[in-house]
Write a protein that holds these residues in place. Structure first.
Motif, PDB file in Angstrom:
ATOM      1  N   HIS A  89     -26.186 -11.857 -20.768  1.00 45.03           N
ATOM      2  CA  HIS A  89     -24.970 -11.174 -21.221  1.00 45.03           C
ATOM      3  C   HIS A  89     -23.965 -12.203 -21.746  1.00 45.03           C
ATOM      4  CE1 HIS A  89     -20.933  -9.279 -20.367  1.00 45.03           C
ATOM      5  NE2 HIS A  89     -21.503  -8.300 -21.058  1.00 45.03           N
ATOM      6  N   ALA A  90     -23.841 -13.318 -21.042  1.00 41.96           N
ATOM      7  CA  ALA A  90     -22.923 -14.373 -21.479  1.00 41.96           C
ATOM      8  C   ALA A  90     -23.358 -14.954 -22.823  1.00 41.96           C
ATOM      9  CB  ALA A  90     -22.850 -15.474 -20.424  1.00 41.96           C
ATOM     10  N   ILE A  91     -24.647 -15.184 -22.975  1.00 40.04           N
ATOM     11  CA  ILE A  91     -25.158 -15.733 -24.227  1.00 40.04           C
ATOM     12  C   ILE A  91     -24.866 -14.791 -25.390  1.00 40.04           C
ATOM     13  CG2 ILE A  91     -27.263 -16.356 -25.476  1.00 40.04           C
ATOM     14  CD1 ILE A  91     -28.340 -17.440 -22.784  1.00 40.04           C
ATOM     15  N   ALA A  92     -25.000 -13.490 -25.149  1.00 46.19           N
ATOM     16  CA  ALA A  92     -24.693 -12.504 -26.196  1.00 46.19           C
ATOM     17  C   ALA A  92     -23.223 -12.573 -26.602  1.00 46.19           C
ATOM     18  CB  ALA A  92     -25.045 -11.102 -25.703  1.00 46.19           C
ATOM     19  N   LEU A  93     -22.329 -12.737 -25.633  1.00 45.97           N
ATOM     20  CA  LEU A  93     -20.899 -12.847 -25.933  1.00 45.97           C
ATOM     21  C   LEU A  93     -20.594 -14.116 -26.724  1.00 45.97           C
ATOM     22  CD1 LEU A  93     -19.402 -11.716 -22.497  1.00 45.97           C
ATOM     23  CD2 LEU A  93     -19.538 -10.376 -24.605  1.00 45.97           C
ATOM     24  N   ILE A  94     -21.280 -15.196 -26.361  1.00 47.58           N
ATOM     25  CA  ILE A  94     -21.107 -16.462 -27.082  1.00 47.58           C
ATOM     26  C   ILE A  94     -21.540 -16.290 -28.541  1.00 47.58           C
ATOM     27  CG2 ILE A  94     -21.908 -18.845 -27.267  1.00 47.58           C
ATOM     28  CD1 ILE A  94     -22.245 -18.730 -24.142  1.00 47.58           C
ATOM     29  N   LYS A  95     -22.678 -15.639 -28.756  1.00 42.06           N
ATOM     30  CA  LYS A  95     -23.200 -15.454 -30.109  1.00 42.06           C
ATOM     31  C   LYS A  95     -22.303 -14.552 -30.945  1.00 42.06           C
ATOM     32  CE  LYS A  95     -28.043 -16.513 -29.185  1.00 42.06           C
ATOM     33  NZ  LYS A  95     -29.451 -16.035 -29.193  1.00 42.06           N
ATOM     34  N   GLN A  96     -21.535 -13.691 -30.272  1.00 47.33           N
ATOM     35  CA  GLN A  96     -20.571 -12.837 -30.972  1.00 47.33           C
ATOM     36  C   GLN A  96     -19.280 -13.585 -31.315  1.00 47.33           C
ATOM     37  OE1 GLN A  96     -19.950  -8.997 -28.890  1.00 47.33           O
ATOM     38  NE2 GLN A  96     -21.972  -9.323 -27.989  1.00 47.33           N
ATOM     39  N   GLY A  97     -19.175 -14.828 -30.864  1.00 48.66           N
ATOM     40  CA  GLY A  97     -17.988 -15.621 -31.144  1.00 48.66           C
ATOM     41  C   GLY A  97     -16.832 -15.356 -30.213  1.00 48.66           C
ATOM     42  N   LEU A  98     -17.089 -14.667 -29.095  1.00 52.33           N
ATOM     43  CA  LEU A  98     -16.019 -14.294 -28.176  1.00 52.33           C
ATOM     44  C   LEU A  98     -15.709 -15.380 -27.155  1.00 52.33           C
ATOM     45  CD1 LEU A  98     -17.083 -10.578 -27.546  1.00 52.33           C
ATOM     46  CD2 LEU A  98     -15.247 -11.425 -29.031  1.00 52.33           C
ATOM     47  N   VAL A  99     -16.625 -16.342 -27.025  1.00 53.84           N
ATOM     48  CA  VAL A  99     -16.423 -17.468 -26.100  1.00 53.84           C
ATOM     49  C   VAL A  99     -16.733 -18.741 -26.894  1.00 53.84           C
ATOM     50  CG1 VAL A  99     -16.933 -18.387 -23.813  1.00 53.84           C
ATOM     51  CG2 VAL A  99     -17.293 -15.956 -24.264  1.00 53.84           C
ATOM     52  N   PRO A 100     -15.727 -19.285 -27.586  1.00 53.53           N
ATOM     53  CA  PRO A 100     -16.011 -20.345 -28.560  1.00 53.53           C
ATOM     54  C   PRO A 100     -16.298 -21.730 -28.005  1.00 53.53           C
ATOM     55  CG  PRO A 100     -13.668 -19.804 -28.544  1.00 53.53           C
ATOM     56  CD  PRO A 100     -14.340 -18.798 -27.655  1.00 53.53           C
ATOM     57  N   ASN A 101     -15.782 -22.066 -26.826  1.00 52.66           N
ATOM     58  CA  ASN A 101     -15.976 -23.417 -26.281  1.00 52.66           C
ATOM     59  C   ASN A 101     -16.697 -23.333 -24.946  1.00 52.66           C
ATOM     60  OD1 ASN A 101     -14.551 -24.644 -28.434  1.00 52.66           O
ATOM     61  ND2 ASN A 101     -12.603 -24.210 -27.428  1.00 52.66           N
ATOM     62  N   VAL A 102     -17.959 -23.702 -24.942  1.00 47.71           N
ATOM     63  CA  VAL A 102     -18.802 -23.504 -23.757  1.00 47.71           C
ATOM     64  C   VAL A 102     -19.502 -24.794 -23.374  1.00 47.71           C
ATOM     65  CG1 VAL A 102     -20.686 -22.170 -22.736  1.00 47.71           C
ATOM     66  CG2 VAL A 102     -19.226 -21.131 -24.481  1.00 47.71           C
ATOM     67  N   GLY A 103     -19.391 -25.150 -22.115  1.00 50.09           N
ATOM     68  CA  GLY A 103     -20.152 -26.251 -21.561  1.00 50.09           C
ATOM     69  C   GLY A 103     -21.242 -25.739 -20.639  1.00 50.09           C
ATOM     70  N   LEU A 104     -21.990 -26.646 -20.045  1.00 45.70           N
ATOM     71  CA  LEU A 104     -23.082 -26.302 -19.126  1.00 45.70           C
ATOM     72  C   LEU A 104     -22.639 -26.522 -17.683  1.00 45.70           C
ATOM     73  CD1 LEU A 104     -26.058 -25.567 -18.577  1.00 45.70           C
ATOM     74  CD2 LEU A 104     -26.600 -28.007 -18.833  1.00 45.70           C
ATOM     75  N   HIS A 105     -22.752 -25.480 -16.867  1.00 49.83           N
ATOM     76  CA  HIS A 105     -22.442 -25.553 -15.438  1.00 49.83           C
ATOM     77  C   HIS A 105     -23.761 -25.774 -14.712  1.00 49.83           C
ATOM     78  CE1 HIS A 105     -19.423 -25.061 -12.373  1.00 49.83           C
ATOM     79  NE2 HIS A 105     -19.971 -23.999 -11.825  1.00 49.83           N
ATOM     80  N   LEU A 106     -24.196 -27.028 -14.624  1.00 44.18           N
ATOM     81  CA  LEU A 106     -25.457 -27.335 -13.955  1.00 44.18           C
ATOM     82  C   LEU A 106     -25.467 -26.709 -12.569  1.00 44.18           C
ATOM     83  CD1 LEU A 106     -26.062 -31.094 -14.806  1.00 44.18           C
ATOM     84  CD2 LEU A 106     -27.446 -29.154 -15.572  1.00 44.18           C
ATOM     85  N   THR A 107     -26.560 -26.021 -12.252  1.00 46.79           N
ATOM     86  CA  THR A 107     -26.614 -25.256 -11.014  1.00 46.79           C
ATOM     87  C   THR A 107     -27.756 -25.756 -10.149  1.00 46.79           C
ATOM     88  OG1 THR A 107     -25.736 -23.348 -12.205  1.00 46.79           O
ATOM     89  CG2 THR A 107     -26.721 -22.931 -10.056  1.00 46.79           C
TER      90      THR A 107
END
Length: 253
Positions: free
Chosen positions: A43-61
């Motif tokens: 779901h998050a990836i889909a929002l990113i691809k829609q341009g709704l979350v423009p600056n994303v880093g990686l939260h290593l888990t």
């Protein structure tokens, strides 16, 4: 002073994801980090691809859910059921496999890149990547990727060996009892006095009201709504402008 408010845990639940989108629209928040192995990652990836979350880093888990690699490839990192060791188990470990940790870091990074995310930086859930058993592997991995990271001296002092960019300061005090507008303002002013020309990163965790999935995944629930309400308030936005605090993302350091 420049301020990065980074919302951790993108991908944890859909309500968390929606809160991140809403925070970005207001503008105080311009940074978030995605967990790549959680229920709402797609779901998050889909929002990113829609341009709704423009600056994303990686939260290593490394302390929640299962690894991206087959658990048999990272036996030091998981329990008998193939789930990551909990935070207390990691902290109690003197040594965990450098190679296994590095391989899992790379697997999570590659999954994000292959999903089409242009990562701005890297940090880690529960600070696990900078716990003593993982810190050397994380620094080596960060240097290999070449992108900025959250400071690695929050748990154990010292950034020795780190060759990539990071902020001048980091604070985890906007959390739990620290989640009031007044305490947040005091925290920001404290650092603006110490590093008037520097950059401060503040960790945040948000969600929207009614997140029924979140209590099954995290013990930190209700205060996330409080954090959201503060970060989206006009009062905070106006105060930051008056005090000449510039809100940026990791893409600007």
């Amino acid at each position: 002073m420049k301020l990065i408010v980074n919302i951790d845990d993108l991908g944890l639940t859909e309500k968390v994801n929606e809160s991140v989108v809403a925070c970005f629209k207001v503008g105080v928040v311009q940074s978030t980090t995605i967990m790549i192995n959680q229920p709402a990652t797609d779901h998050a990836i889909a929002l990113i691809k829609q341009g709704l979350v423009p600056n994303v880093g990686l939260h290593l888990t490394l302390t929640s859910g299962k690894p991206i690699l087959d658990p048999s490839l990272v036996p030091d990192l998981v329990d008998s059921d193939g789930y990551f060791l909990k935070q207390d188990k990691v902290l109690a470990s003197e040594v965990l496999s450098f190679d296994q940790a590095y391989s899992e870091f790379k697997a999570q990074y590659d999954k994000a890149i292959n999903a089409g995310i242009k990562l701005t930086h890297i940090d880690s859930h529960h600070f696990a990547a900078v716990f003593p058993p993982y810190k050397a592997a994380f620094i080596a991995f960060a240097n290999e990727t070449g992108i900025p990271v959250r400071r690695v001296d929050h748990v154990v002092s010292g950034c020795e060996g780190l060759k990539v960019l990071t902020t001048d300061a980091f604070s985890a005090r906007f959390y739990a009892d620290g989640v009031t507008l007044e305490r947040l303002q005091a925290l920001i002013l404290e650092f603006s006095t110490q590093i008037p020309n520097g950059t401060l990163e503040l960790m945040s965790h948000t969600t929207l009201a009614g997140d029924t999935l979140l209590p099954t995944l995290s013990r930190y629930v209700d205060m996330r709504v409080d954090e959201f309400n503060i970060l989206t308030s006009q009062e905070l936005k106006d105060w930051l402008e008056v005090n000449k605090i510039e809100c940026i993302g990791f893409d600007s350091i």
